[in-house]
Design an enzyme around this catalytic site. Sequence first.
Site, PDB file in Angstrom:
ATOM      1  N   SER A  15      42.316  45.425   8.735  1.00  0.00           N
ATOM      2  CA  SER A  15      41.008  44.758   8.815  1.00  0.00           C
ATOM      3  C   SER A  15      39.871  45.748   8.544  1.00  0.00           C
ATOM      4  CB  SER A  15      40.821  44.053  10.165  1.00  0.00           C
ATOM      5  OG  SER A  15      40.717  44.984  11.208  1.00  0.00           O
ATOM      6  N   HIS A 111      38.224  55.186  16.125  1.00  0.00           N
ATOM      7  CA  HIS A 111      39.019  54.994  17.341  1.00  0.00           C
ATOM      8  C   HIS A 111      38.358  53.906  18.187  1.00  0.00           C
ATOM      9  CE1 HIS A 111      41.872  56.087  20.417  1.00  0.00           C
ATOM     10  NE2 HIS A 111      40.888  56.016  21.300  1.00  0.00           N
TER      11      HIS A 111
HETATM   12  C1  GRF Z   1      41.608  49.888  14.716  1.00  0.00           C
HETATM   13  O1  GRF Z   1      41.325  49.355  15.979  1.00  0.00           O
HETATM   14  C2  GRF Z   1      41.263  51.347  14.659  1.00  0.00           C
HETATM   15  O2  GRF Z   1      40.232  51.711  15.515  1.00  0.00           O
HETATM   16  C3  GRF Z   1      42.536  52.014  15.125  1.00  0.00           C
HETATM   17  O3  GRF Z   1      43.558  51.232  14.573  1.00  0.00           O
HETATM   18  C4  GRF Z   1      43.102  49.892  14.416  1.00  0.00           C
HETATM   19  C5  GRF Z   1      43.414  49.490  13.002  1.00  0.00           C
HETATM   20  O4  GRF Z   1      43.181  48.118  12.784  1.00  0.00           O
HETATM   21  N1  GRF Z   1      42.575  53.395  14.727  1.00  0.00           N
HETATM   22  P1  GRF Z   1      43.179  47.539  11.304  1.00  0.00           P
HETATM   23  O5  GRF Z   1      44.544  47.878  10.701  1.00  0.00           O
HETATM   24  O6  GRF Z   1      42.073  48.197  10.553  1.00  0.00           O
HETATM   25  O7  GRF Z   1      42.988  46.066  11.450  1.00  0.00           O
END
Ligand code: GRF
Length: 201
Positions: A15, A111
């Site tokens: 996402s 993060h």
């Molecule tokens: C996000 O919450 C990011 O902060 C963490 O991993 C998640 C990835 O989500 N490092 P997506 O794959 O971008 O939906």
Amino acid sequence: MRKANIAVFASGTGSNFSAIVRAVKTGVIKANLALLICDNPDAPVINKAVRAKIRTVIIAAKDFPSRDSFEKAVTGVLRGCNVDLIVLAGFMRILSPVFVKSYPKRIINIHPALLPSFKGAHAIRDAFEYGVKVTGVTVHFVDEQTDHGPVIMQEPVRIGNKDTLPRLEKRIHKVEHRVYPEAIDLCLRGRLRLRGRKVVR
Ligand code: GRF
């Protein structure tokens, strides 16, 4: 001046990757999204990249005998595309100090908590279960330690009485999708100052 090249590293849903694609299309990020590197052949992010016509390289970590050989393969791909900034977006692999040192201040991560609190892969859940009233999102440069390095941006998210874990996750992701493109743009414009030192790319 040539446009900067970004490489996104992702392992899962993607996402944040989609938010970056949108930001490049709409000009919020003035750069080429040169490449997606994915270490997981089953990750939904791959389809998102294919649909967005972004060059996608799958380097399945399980096909390599060691982290070193995996990273050599990644470096080989990056070398061919003049990458200015590596953007980790849900990349579930810890990069070695050797790799990190070869891209100084050129690797960033997002993060889903306010670092240095709630490091690790379950940051949203950990913050929720701890019962903190404020959590948030951090974008930071990657250094040799996990979920660590100079902070680029942080945004707090309050946890209210009505929040459930899924609701909080949704709220955090919404903030991520806005903050990450802004932070990427800031990095690429060389406008960051870390404790008085300008970060140049
Ligand atoms: C996000 O919450 C990011 O902060 C963490 O991993 C998640 C990835 O989500 N490092 P997506 O794959 O971008 O939906």
